[in-house]
Design a protein around this motif. Structure first.
Motif, mmCIF file in Angstrom:
data_model
loop_
_atom_site.group_PDB
_atom_site.id
_atom_site.type_symbol
_atom_site.label_atom_id
_atom_site.label_comp_id
_atom_site.label_asym_id
_atom_site.label_seq_id
_atom_site.Cartn_x
_atom_site.Cartn_y
_atom_site.Cartn_z
ATOM 1 N N ARG A 188 1.078 -1.159 0.002
ATOM 2 C CA ARG A 188 0.008 0.182 0.052
ATOM 3 C C ARG A 188 0.807 1.304 -0.135
ATOM 4 O O ARG A 188 0.377 2.554 -0.346
ATOM 5 C CB ARG A 188 -0.984 0.044 1.290
ATOM 6 N N VAL A 189 2.153 1.136 0.524
ATOM 7 C CA VAL A 189 3.248 2.201 0.258
ATOM 8 C C VAL A 189 4.017 2.254 -0.886
ATOM 9 O O VAL A 189 4.141 3.137 -1.514
ATOM 10 C CB VAL A 189 3.864 2.466 1.774
ATOM 11 N N VAL A 190 4.532 0.954 -1.234
ATOM 12 C CA VAL A 190 5.235 1.010 -2.406
ATOM 13 C C VAL A 190 4.486 -0.157 -3.282
ATOM 14 O O VAL A 190 4.771 -1.481 -2.934
ATOM 15 C CB VAL A 190 6.458 0.371 -2.043
ATOM 16 N N PRO A 191 3.944 0.244 -4.260
ATOM 17 C CA PRO A 191 3.087 -0.424 -4.982
ATOM 18 C C PRO A 191 4.167 -1.720 -5.650
ATOM 19 O O PRO A 191 3.741 -2.750 -6.514
ATOM 20 C CB PRO A 191 2.545 0.457 -6.374
ATOM 21 N N GLU A 192 5.426 -1.313 -6.048
ATOM 22 C CA GLU A 192 6.223 -2.317 -6.703
ATOM 23 C C GLU A 192 6.792 -3.321 -5.582
ATOM 24 O O GLU A 192 7.733 -3.904 -5.889
ATOM 25 C CB GLU A 192 7.651 -1.277 -7.205
ATOM 26 N N ALA A 193 6.397 -3.209 -4.295
ATOM 27 C CA ALA A 193 6.806 -4.327 -3.260
ATOM 28 C C ALA A 193 6.497 -5.774 -4.032
ATOM 29 O O ALA A 193 5.562 -5.904 -4.492
ATOM 30 C CB ALA A 193 6.009 -4.165 -2.322
ATOM 31 N N ARG A 194 7.542 -6.740 -3.775
ATOM 32 C CA ARG A 194 7.379 -8.058 -4.366
ATOM 33 C C ARG A 194 7.029 -9.057 -3.211
ATOM 34 O O ARG A 194 7.373 -8.781 -2.016
ATOM 35 C CB ARG A 194 8.278 -8.458 -5.049
ATOM 36 N N ARG A 195 6.307 -10.148 -3.586
ATOM 37 C CA ARG A 195 5.987 -11.152 -2.670
ATOM 38 C C ARG A 195 7.347 -11.885 -2.639
ATOM 39 O O ARG A 195 8.133 -12.274 -3.337
ATOM 40 C CB ARG A 195 5.006 -12.146 -2.890
ATOM 41 N N LEU A 196 7.791 -12.296 -1.276
ATOM 42 C CA LEU A 196 9.110 -13.204 -1.156
ATOM 43 C C LEU A 196 8.670 -14.595 -1.167
ATOM 44 O O LEU A 196 7.644 -14.925 -0.579
ATOM 45 C CB LEU A 196 9.677 -12.776 0.214
ATOM 46 N N ALA A 407 10.528 7.807 2.750
ATOM 47 C CA ALA A 407 11.786 7.161 3.186
ATOM 48 C C ALA A 407 11.721 5.529 2.809
ATOM 49 O O ALA A 407 12.526 5.037 2.242
ATOM 50 C CB ALA A 407 12.073 7.087 4.667
ATOM 51 N N VAL A 408 10.480 5.057 3.040
ATOM 52 C CA VAL A 408 10.343 3.726 2.543
ATOM 53 C C VAL A 408 10.458 3.436 1.039
ATOM 54 O O VAL A 408 11.216 2.499 0.400
ATOM 55 C CB VAL A 408 8.744 3.159 3.076
ATOM 56 N N ARG A 409 9.909 4.325 0.433
ATOM 57 C CA ARG A 409 9.961 4.175 -1.327
ATOM 58 C C ARG A 409 11.535 4.266 -1.830
ATOM 59 O O ARG A 409 11.836 3.456 -2.525
ATOM 60 C CB ARG A 409 8.993 5.304 -1.829
ATOM 61 N N THR A 410 12.211 5.468 -1.030
ATOM 62 C CA THR A 410 13.228 5.473 -1.733
ATOM 63 C C THR A 410 14.198 4.318 -1.143
ATOM 64 O O THR A 410 15.023 3.885 -2.189
ATOM 65 C CB THR A 410 14.149 6.765 -1.310
ATOM 66 N N LEU A 411 14.120 3.821 -0.150
ATOM 67 C CA LEU A 411 15.005 2.913 0.537
ATOM 68 C C LEU A 411 14.691 1.368 -0.376
ATOM 69 O O LEU A 411 15.507 0.638 -0.656
ATOM 70 C CB LEU A 411 14.996 2.502 1.890
ATOM 71 N N HIS A 412 13.543 1.356 -0.702
ATOM 72 C CA HIS A 412 13.024 0.026 -1.386
ATOM 73 C C HIS A 412 13.837 0.008 -2.813
ATOM 74 O O HIS A 412 13.989 -0.872 -3.350
ATOM 75 C CB HIS A 412 11.557 0.171 -1.710
ATOM 76 N N LYS A 413 13.938 1.386 -3.239
ATOM 77 C CA LYS A 413 14.450 1.282 -4.722
ATOM 78 C C LYS A 413 16.037 1.214 -4.452
ATOM 79 O O LYS A 413 16.557 0.427 -5.286
ATOM 80 C CB LYS A 413 14.042 2.686 -5.297
ATOM 81 N N ALA A 414 16.451 1.830 -3.481
ATOM 82 C CA ALA A 414 17.844 1.909 -3.482
ATOM 83 C C ALA A 414 18.366 0.404 -3.388
ATOM 84 O O ALA A 414 19.588 -0.166 -3.774
ATOM 85 C CB ALA A 414 18.378 2.917 -2.406
ATOM 86 N N PHE A 415 17.651 -0.336 -2.769
ATOM 87 C CA PHE A 415 18.215 -1.745 -2.239
ATOM 88 C C PHE A 415 17.837 -2.687 -3.265
ATOM 89 O O PHE A 415 17.571 -3.680 -3.154
ATOM 90 C CB PHE A 415 17.836 -1.876 -0.837
ATOM 91 N N GLU A 416 17.058 -2.224 -4.382
ATOM 92 C CA GLU A 416 16.647 -3.013 -5.575
ATOM 93 C C GLU A 416 15.683 -4.063 -5.304
ATOM 94 O O GLU A 416 15.764 -4.987 -5.748
ATOM 95 C CB GLU A 416 17.726 -3.635 -6.301
ATOM 96 N N LEU A 417 14.987 -3.372 -4.171
ATOM 97 C CA LEU A 417 13.792 -4.533 -3.899
ATOM 98 C C LEU A 417 12.818 -4.850 -5.040
ATOM 99 O O LEU A 417 11.856 -5.538 -4.677
ATOM 100 C CB LEU A 417 13.191 -4.620 -2.328
ATOM 101 N N ASP A 418 12.636 -3.831 -5.674
ATOM 102 C CA ASP A 418 11.550 -3.804 -6.801
ATOM 103 C C ASP A 418 12.233 -4.861 -7.832
ATOM 104 O O ASP A 418 11.183 -5.216 -8.726
ATOM 105 C CB ASP A 418 11.202 -2.418 -7.309
ATOM 106 N N GLN A 419 13.293 -5.150 -8.179
ATOM 107 C CA GLN A 419 13.827 -6.088 -8.970
ATOM 108 C C GLN A 419 13.405 -7.284 -8.683
ATOM 109 O O GLN A 419 13.804 -7.903 -7.638
ATOM 110 C CB GLN A 419 15.478 -6.019 -9.257
ATOM 111 N N PRO A 420 13.266 -8.269 -9.688
ATOM 112 C CA PRO A 420 13.314 -9.765 -9.269
ATOM 113 C C PRO A 420 14.301 -10.262 -8.734
ATOM 114 O O PRO A 420 15.409 -10.067 -9.327
ATOM 115 C CB PRO A 420 12.637 -10.319 -10.758
ATOM 116 N N ALA A 421 14.327 -11.228 -7.910
ATOM 117 C CA ALA A 421 15.397 -11.788 -7.229
ATOM 118 C C ALA A 421 16.135 -12.668 -8.218
ATOM 119 O O ALA A 421 15.745 -13.214 -9.184
ATOM 120 C CB ALA A 421 15.116 -12.692 -6.063
ATOM 121 N N ALA A 422 17.718 -12.447 -8.344
ATOM 122 C CA ALA A 422 18.410 -13.119 -9.300
ATOM 123 C C ALA A 422 18.268 -14.659 -9.083
ATOM 124 O O ALA A 422 18.079 -15.250 -8.084
ATOM 125 C CB ALA A 422 19.674 -12.799 -9.101
#
Ligand code: ASP
Ligand code: MG
Length: 422
Positions: A188-196, A407-422
């Protein structure tokens, strides 16, 4: 054939229609040959409704002074939903029986409204399973040594389910809820959040303690202690989806670090607005200060989280810590009345408009520079860090509440959490 525990949250049990869906899903698992124990929550809103009624009748005294009766009351929510589920299962043609906590029994200590499970007798449940029945064990409640009904704290049916799974050495404990797993952060805060797909038990423990509401923290502690295989998944998939597909869905909580899992340094970002900051200013900098301040707070049963003490100037220092927002006023009053005069401190100041943002990941153990990347990212957004606390696998910062989402949005992006895991 496996022994499986299902837990269904309040939303999943929210209406007769949804309870019927739960019954159909459970029946599917039982018909696939599994022994099934099911732990339901109260129908959504029911616990709040019941506790609200109590509040209406007891406006003047602190609710806590009625704690025994509050447990009697709140436990009825789960008892009702358990019976309803048993009826729904029987209507589906299954043999099913429901048990209240005291009938199992699930024994707890006597700390009403936050009791701890001490033991679970699984004999009755086992013999029903052996007779081919689905067994419903009422969540959230137990019985103490004197025969009083107790409850396990809000969200406690997660803990009931994991404890039952541990006691019965179940093959897996599936926590069905209204989200389809554990996410990198709140979508709800970061729409790009991914399920682990997987999350380590330690990360889950940190996330739960940092404010992620997916699981009650005690259930995660239990899972860790007894190595209960546990999965968080959605109860809103069609009940008749392929059982093998369903069994692999959601997020699995793992115990082996080297098991193949997503190798991100940071796995998730947690945040909460539940805390407030308190500073005792101008304290003489001498031995015993922390003890005098925090000892008084602890004696009042107030939990403290992040703590910092500044370097002293002219023999005086400032001492700051955070408490739950609900305890803010009480803590400030306590400090003003009892601690300030004794310490010769100048002032107590406070701020309720703060939030705590944390990055969590077991990868932080083996990587350096993770925390500094967090600080850099925040500074580039002009966000001032007021307090910092770290553990082996997390770094938390306290910042102004108004920057939380940024803060949550920029950190999510900075740590590449929006990218699919390698
Ligand atoms: N019904 C209880 C609550 O609302 C327990 C639970 O749902 O897990 O907190
Ligand atoms: Mg819950």
């Amino acid at each position: 054939m496996a022994l499986i525990v299902h837990k269904y949250g309040g939303t999943s049990m929210g209406s007769p229609e949804r309870i019927r869906n739960v019954a159909k899903r459970v029946a599917k698992w039982a018909r696939a040959g599994h022994q099934m124990v099911v732990v339901p929550s109260a129908m959504s809103g029911e616990t709040n409704r019941l506790l609200g009624l109590a509040k209406e009748l007891a406006p003047s005294r602190a609710m806590q002074s009625y704690h025994r009766e509050l447990d009697m009351l709140a436990a009825t929510g789960e008892q009702a939903s358990s019976a309803l589920l048993a009826i729904a299962l029987q209507a589906e043609g299954m043999e099913a029986v429901s048990y209240a906590g005291w009938q199992v029994p699930i024994r707890t200590d006597s700390s009403y409204t936050k009791a701890r499970i001490e033991s679970i007798d699984d004999q009755r449940v086992r013999s029903d399973l052996a007779a081919g029945k689905v067994v419903i064990v009422t969540g959230f409640q137990g019985i103490d040594g004197e025969g009083n009904i107790t409850t396990l704290g809000r969200g406690g049916s997660d803990t009931s389910a994991v404890a039952v799974a541990a006691a019965m050495k179940a093959d897996e404990c599936l926590i069905y809820t209204d989200v389809d797993g554990v996410y990198t952060t709140d979508p709800r805060v970061v729409p790009e959040a991914r399920r682990l797909q997987t999350v380590s038990f330690e990360e889950m423990l940190e996330m739960a303690s940092l404010g992620s509401k997916v699981l009650q923290i005690r259930s995660v502690e239990f899972a860790g202690k007894y190595k209960v295989p546990m999965r968080v998944l959605s109860s809103f998939t069609p009940w008749d989806i392929d059982i093998n597909e369903e069994a692999k869905s959601g997020t699995l909580i793992t115990f082996e670090e080297d098991e193949k899992m997503e190798q991100a340094v940071v796995s998730g970002i947690a945040f909460n607005r539940d805390e407030a900051k308190i500073s005792v200013l101008g304290v003489p900098d001498k031995p015993g200060i922390a003890y005098k301040i925090l000892g008084a707070v602890a004696d009042a049963n107030i939990e403290v989280d992040v703590i910092i003490q500044n370097v002293s100037k002219d023999g005086k220092t400032d001492f700051s810590f955070t408490v739950n927002r609900n305890d803010y006023t009480r803590t400030v009053e306590l400090l003003k009345e009892k601690v300030l005069p004794e310490l010769g401190a100048q002032e107590v100041a406070g701020d309720t408009k703060i939030c705590k943002v944390s990055i969590v990941g077991i990868g932080m153990r083996s990587h350096v520079g993770v925390a500094s990347k967090m600080f850099r990212t925040l500074s580039e957004e002009g966000i001032n860090i007021q307090m910092i606390s770290t553990s082996e696998i997390k770094t938390s910062v306290v910042i102004d509440e108004k920057y939380m989402e940024l803060a949550v949005r920029t950190l999510h992006k900075a740590f590449e959490l929006d990218q699919p895991a390698a």
